[in-house]
Design a protein around this motif. Structure first.
Motif: not given
Length: 619
Positions: A421-427, A433-438
């Protein structure tokens, strides 16, 4: 809302009535009137069944004609007593609402109140709830948080997964059997809608692992935003500032800038009170305590546990606890009043109004009164219990289930089912916009094309975040699958994911917590930390910041089941996946989808005019 007591004489009622249904006479039934139930409510059993629950025997529930007991030791996943159908109707609409002295112009409410209508049933009943949507600008769904829904995945209430949103002026009827008992909540799963008020308590009467005298209706502890939750989510995507709560509500009551009020209850000295607590917030992890009183904890989520004592409870979003409090303060206050505290720690990664974070008075949300103290208007003089407010869950060693699971080796490959899990930096993703994913692709569902309409798929759109769990639970229901969820990427992964604390909720199952660690996950040594013997079970568990959560569950419930962070901003951003369980059996094990297809046609017709601008995952 207070408890409703009943005399002991009225507590167990053996009735021989023959109610008429559609002109037919039903067999006589025995009834049990739970102490604290709503007026006129009772649990019903066949005539020759004997209720056995009373003030001094809370662990028993009912005995069948052959002497078999259904009690706290019954394996409720395999055996459930008979019940009756419980019909309810609720309506979701929009109106001004002021729970803390400040008006929220367009709160979204169930039956014009928050919390919404108490939905009450008994262990073994079948719940039937008709939901009518009167919202002018939103669809809606209702999810039954933590309920097993065995063989009823189509009733899970997740738009884009099990159904389309219910359109304005349309209705949807949910029907499912209650194989568990305890308390939970029901809430909208349409975007961030429950943050505007679409939530209410769910109570399933059954046995308890310790005795008590009086019972409160369930308490929803929630954060509250004066702005729309939909507008606040926009800040999650493009902030700062990030979404911020304005106040804390205890069962719909709070205070803000000198206005509002406190939740009030009365204790009678020497009596024992069953208090059911629900963290129903969108972003806050709470610590619940009553000054100078001990909490005897007897259940976590829908799982009865061996009782233990504590002075405070750390409760993640979506988690529930039942506690028994004896009205016997260890240090008497000078005026017979005691604070109920629902405290929040800034150690959690969830932003909050600065005044609320630093002002403990805002986190004192309720008052317990003894005797004549109810006649005075002065505030409690009790002092705060020494609470170390933080983000950690209650230690698993304290949460020992009454009915244990024997967890064997996993059927699946743990490495293949490890998720980060986390925010994908630079993607940047949708909306740039930056979004959380798993799953490396943030979830983004099509409201008009639920997963259940596509169970013959052999491939999936990555934005649906579908993972395959095509395993069986074995002939004896004793085979398990494992899953590891990390906070942030594995060491050296590129691009890096930003770690954070996440309360992880799994639909359709209880899961066992094999490990819950703040250390980074090591796929070589990590499995050595697993503790499968009588592991803690629940349906929400905290994923530590920068650490990992390892869980095990039985793949015994065919369906598309959501697993997601219960911080609403993170889930709406995309931090979720779908467990596709026993894909080939889903339509065989679950009910027909006629109601879903009719609802989707009405949704598409409504949406063609209103054109919902979806900027979130949909859940």
């Amino acid at each position: 809302m207070g408890f409703i007591s009943h005399s002991l004489a009225a507590f167990l009622v053996l009735a021989g009535t023959t109610p008429l249904v559609s002109g037919r006479s039903l067999p006589p039934r025995n009834t049990l009137v739970p102490r604290g139930a709503s007026p006129g409510f009772n649990c019903e059993f066949p005539q020759n069944w004997k209720p056995c629950n009373n003030d001094t025997n809370r662990d028993c529930w009912v005995i069948d004609p052959n002497g078999k007991r259904y009690d706290i030791n019954t394996d409720y996943e395999r055996d459930t007593p008979p019940g009756i159908e419980r019909p309810y109707s609720i309506e979701i609409d929009e109106s001004p609402f002021s729970p803390d002295g400040t008006v929220k112009p367009l709160a979204k409410l169930i039956d014009k109140k928050f919390p919404g209508t108490l939905i009450e049933a008994c262990w073994g009943d079948t719940l039937i709830v008709n939901v009518k949507n009167k919202l002018p600008d939103n669809g809606t769904t209702i999810h039954w948080h933590g309920v097993r829904l065995l063989g009823s995945n189509e009733m899970d209430g997740v738009n884009g997964v099990t159904q389309c949103p219910v359109a304005q002026d349309d209705s949807f009827t949910y029907k499912f059997k209650l194989t568990q008992y305890g308390h939970s909540w029901y809430h909208s799963h349409y975007s961030t809608q429950y943050g505007d008020g679409v939530a209410g308590p769910l109570l399933i009467h059954g046995p308890n692992s310790a005795n008590w005298d009086y019972e409160w209706t369930p308490l929803l502890v929630s954060d509250w935003l004066h702005d729309s939750a939909f507008a606040a989510f926009h800040n999650e995507l493009v902030g700062p500032p990030l979404p911020m709560a304005d106040t804390i509500l205890l069962n719909g009551t709070g205070h803000f800038n000198g206005s509002g009020s406190y939740f009030n209850q009365t204790f009678v000295a020497g009596k024992r009170y069953l208090i059911r607590i629900i963290n129903a917030s969108v972003g806050l992890h709470f610590h619940f305590s009553i000054d100078n009183h001990i909490l005897q904890v007897i259940s976590t989520d829908f799982v009865p546990i061996k009782p233990y004592n504590t002075t405070s409870l750390s409760i993640g979003i979506g988690q529930r606890y039942s506690v028994i409090v004896e009205a016997k303060p260890d240090t008497p206050s000078s005026n017979g009043k005691y604070w109920i505290r629902t405290e929040y720690s800034t150690a959690c990664n969830n932003p909050i109004n600065d005044i609320l974070a630093t002002n403990l008075d805002r986190q004192r949300t309720g008052i317990i009164c003894y005797g004549n103290s109810t006649n005075s208007t002065d505030l409690p003089t009790s002092t705060r219990t020494d609470v170390a407010a933080g983000c950690a869950d209650v230690p698993t060693a304290s949460l020992q289930p009454i009915v244990p699971w024997t967890i064997g080796a996993p059927q699946n490959n743990i490495t293949n089912n490890t998720y980060h899990t986390g925010l994908h930096l630079g993607q940047p993703f949708r909306g740039n916009v930056l979004r959380w994913d798993i799953t490396d692709t943030p979830m983004f569902l099509n409201f008009s094309n639920p997963t259940l309409f596509n169970t013959k798929n052999t491939t999936w759109d990555p934005e649906y975040a579908v993972v395959d769990y095509n395993y069986t639970d074995g002939e004896n229901g004793d085979k398990f699958v494992y899953m590891v969820i990390t906070s942030g990427s594995l060491k050296g992964a590129t691009p890096a994911k930003v770690p954070a604390w996440h309360p992880i909720h799994l639909h359709g199952h209880d899961f066992a917590i094999l490990a819950q660690s703040s250390n980074p996950w090591d796929p070589v040594t990590g499995p050595n930390s697993f503790q499968p013997i009588n592991a803690t079970r629940r349906d929400v568990a905290g994923l530590p910041n920068g650490g990992y959560l390892a869980i095990a569950f039985k793949p015994d419930n065919p369906g598309a089941w959501l697993l997601h962070c219960h911080i609403a901003w993170h889930a709406s951003s995309g931090l979720a996946l779908q467990i596709l369980e026993r894909q080939n059996e889903i339509l065989l094990k679950n009910g027909p989808l006629d109601q879903q297809r009719a609802g989707c046609a009405k949704w598409d017709e409504w949406n063609a005019i209103h054109k919902v601008d979806q900027d979130d995952s949909g859940i």
